[in-house]
Design a protein around this motif. Structure first.
Motif, PDB file in Angstrom:
ATOM      1  N   VAL A   1       7.039   9.005   2.850  1.00  0.00           N
ATOM      2  CA  VAL A   1       7.090   7.821   1.998  1.00  0.00           C
ATOM      3  C   VAL A   1       7.238   6.566   2.848  1.00  0.00           C
ATOM      4  CG1 VAL A   1       8.242   6.828  -0.015  1.00  0.00           C
ATOM      5  CG2 VAL A   1       8.361   9.296   0.363  1.00  0.00           C
ATOM      6  N   ARG A   2       6.269   5.656   2.735  1.00  0.00           N
ATOM      7  CA  ARG A   2       6.351   4.383   3.473  1.00  0.00           C
ATOM      8  C   ARG A   2       6.816   3.284   2.499  1.00  0.00           C
ATOM      9  NH1 ARG A   2       2.965   1.487   0.154  1.00  0.00           N
ATOM     10  NH2 ARG A   2       0.814   2.231   0.154  1.00  0.00           N
ATOM     11  N   PRO A   3       7.163   2.105   2.999  1.00  0.00           N
ATOM     12  CA  PRO A   3       7.674   1.072   2.102  1.00  0.00           C
ATOM     13  C   PRO A   3       6.720   0.781   0.936  1.00  0.00           C
ATOM     14  CG  PRO A   3       8.073   0.442   4.368  1.00  0.00           C
ATOM     15  CD  PRO A   3       7.221   1.682   4.418  1.00  0.00           C
ATOM     16  N   LEU A   4       7.281   0.683  -0.278  1.00  0.00           N
ATOM     17  CA  LEU A   4       6.434   0.501  -1.463  1.00  0.00           C
ATOM     18  C   LEU A   4       5.945  -0.927  -1.614  1.00  0.00           C
ATOM     19  CD1 LEU A   4       8.272  -0.990  -3.862  1.00  0.00           C
ATOM     20  CD2 LEU A   4       9.223   1.287  -4.079  1.00  0.00           C
ATOM     21  N   ASN A   5       6.576  -1.859  -0.903  1.00  0.00           N
ATOM     22  CA  ASN A   5       6.118  -3.247  -1.037  1.00  0.00           C
ATOM     23  C   ASN A   5       5.192  -3.671   0.098  1.00  0.00           C
ATOM     24  OD1 ASN A   5       8.533  -2.969   0.453  1.00  0.00           O
ATOM     25  ND2 ASN A   5       9.152  -5.076   0.074  1.00  0.00           N
TER      26      ASN A   5
ATOM     27  N   GLY B   1      -1.057   5.771   2.260  1.00  0.00           N
ATOM     28  CA  GLY B   1       0.182   6.449   1.863  1.00  0.00           C
ATOM     29  C   GLY B   1       0.745   5.949   0.558  1.00  0.00           C
ATOM     30  N   ARG B   2       2.009   6.321   0.308  1.00  0.00           N
ATOM     31  CA  ARG B   2       2.663   6.007  -0.962  1.00  0.00           C
ATOM     32  C   ARG B   2       4.070   5.473  -0.709  1.00  0.00           C
ATOM     33  NH1 ARG B   2       2.633  10.350   1.007  1.00  0.00           N
ATOM     34  NH2 ARG B   2       0.512  10.822   0.467  1.00  0.00           N
ATOM     35  N   GLY B   3       4.536   4.640  -1.634  1.00  0.00           N
ATOM     36  CA  GLY B   3       5.868   4.075  -1.503  1.00  0.00           C
ATOM     37  C   GLY B   3       6.901   4.811  -2.325  1.00  0.00           C
ATOM     38  N   ALA B   4       6.428   5.721  -3.160  1.00  0.00           N
ATOM     39  CA  ALA B   4       7.324   6.539  -3.984  1.00  0.00           C
ATOM     40  C   ALA B   4       6.701   7.911  -4.097  1.00  0.00           C
ATOM     41  CB  ALA B   4       7.491   5.920  -5.372  1.00  0.00           C
ATOM     42  N   ALA B   5       7.513   8.939  -3.965  1.00  0.00           N
ATOM     43  CA  ALA B   5       6.985  10.301  -4.058  1.00  0.00           C
ATOM     44  C   ALA B   5       7.866  11.120  -4.982  1.00  0.00           C
ATOM     45  CB  ALA B   5       6.951  10.954  -2.677  1.00  0.00           C
ATOM     46  N   LEU B   6       7.207  11.876  -5.847  1.00  0.00           N
ATOM     47  CA  LEU B   6       7.937  12.809  -6.697  1.00  0.00           C
ATOM     48  C   LEU B   6       7.981  14.138  -5.951  1.00  0.00           C
ATOM     49  CD1 LEU B   6       9.227  12.808  -9.510  1.00  0.00           C
ATOM     50  CD2 LEU B   6       7.068  13.697 -10.397  1.00  0.00           C
TER      51      LEU B   6
END
Ligand code: FE2
Length: 274
Positions: A86-90, A97-102
């Motif tokens: 998970v990389r920074p979401l902003n 990549g993604r800033g939020a992962a389930l």
């Protein structure tokens, strides 16, 4: 559920203390979820796919990043096939990549793991508060997800505290990273979110934020770069925070610091040790 969050893994001392100790902690403390910030894991700068795999094998369920997310260029590519990275979401739209992962915890619980970067003394990024709102709106704690972990990668204590309170009641844990120095303000906020301003680093503390001290001192005193920053070699301290959440609401019930080995005084969650 039982959550362990570990602060920034810095270079070999950080990797060694996490890889050697984490499997034992997962079983000794019956951990359900482990989140590790590993943005400094590869020689102090970024992460490689091999390190990502090693950390998952040692027991991590999600890996968060920060301003050094893509220092190792391979991360730009492998992040797309690394669902727990998970990389920074902003970061700007279009960033890989993604800033939020389930992610699925070891007990089968659904957990949303987010990484957000502060903007004070850091790169000018999108609004972290607005980014958190959109991610949290799609993952209501206790209804759609069983836990929410927010890693705030930021320089200032004020911005981290503001984000902690902003997410209070909507996240299980808001924890800061990036300064590489643990703070002592772990607590549960009024609406049930566990909070810690900085988790500290997993690395060797006999340096300057994990780097060999000579080059940082030279740059502070002479303003001339005369070498590379290299992680200091020496025994690493594993540093982070332990949180127990309510299985029904996803809110925090207990929180305590974790520091093991290396140059800092040990701290263990008494509520898991018996
Ligand atoms: Fe950082």
């Amino acid at each position: 559920m039982r959550i362990l969050f570990l602060g920034d893994v810095v270079g070999r001392p950080g990797r060694e203390c996490v890889l050697s100790r984490l499997p034992g902690l997962v079983s000794d403390w019956s951990l359900d979820l482990v989140v590790v910030n590993a943005e400094n894991a590869a020689g102090g700068f970024g992460i490689t796919e091999a390190i990502y795999e090693d950390l998952l094998e040692a027991g991590a369920d999600a890996i968060t990043l920060g301003n050094h997310a893509f220092d190792q260029r391979e991360a730009l590519v492998f992040i797309e096939r690394a669902p727990a990275l998970v990389r920074p979401l902003n970061y700007p739209r279009g960033t890989p990549g993604r800033g939020a992962a389930l992610v699925e915890a070891k007990n089968g619980a659904r957990v949303l793991v987010m990484n957000v970067m502060g903007r004070i003394f850091m790169d000018p990024l999108d609004d972290p508060f607005a980014g958190l709102d959109s991610a949290l709106d799609g993952a209501v704690l206790g209804e759609m997800v069983d836990a929410v972990v927010v890693d705030v990668h930021a320089e200032t204590t004020s911005e981290k505290q503001a984000i902690g309170h902003y997410c209070d009641g909507r996240a299980s844990l808001v924890v800061g990273t990036h300064t590489h120095v643990p703070t002592a303000d772990h607590r549960i906020l009024p609406h049930g979110t566990a909070y810690l301003t900085d988790a500290g680093m997993c690395g060797c503390y006999d340096g300057v934020i994990g780097m060999d001290k000579e080059e940082p001192i030279r740059r502070f005193t002479r303003k001339v770069a005369s070498g590379r920053f290299e992680p200091v070699s020496g025994p690493g301290t594993l540093s982070g925070v332990a949180v127990e959440t309510c299985d029904r609401t996803g809110l925090a019930q207990k929180v305590g610091p974790v520091r093991l080995g290396g140059g800092l005084e040990d701290a263990r969650p008494a509520f898991w040790e018996s």
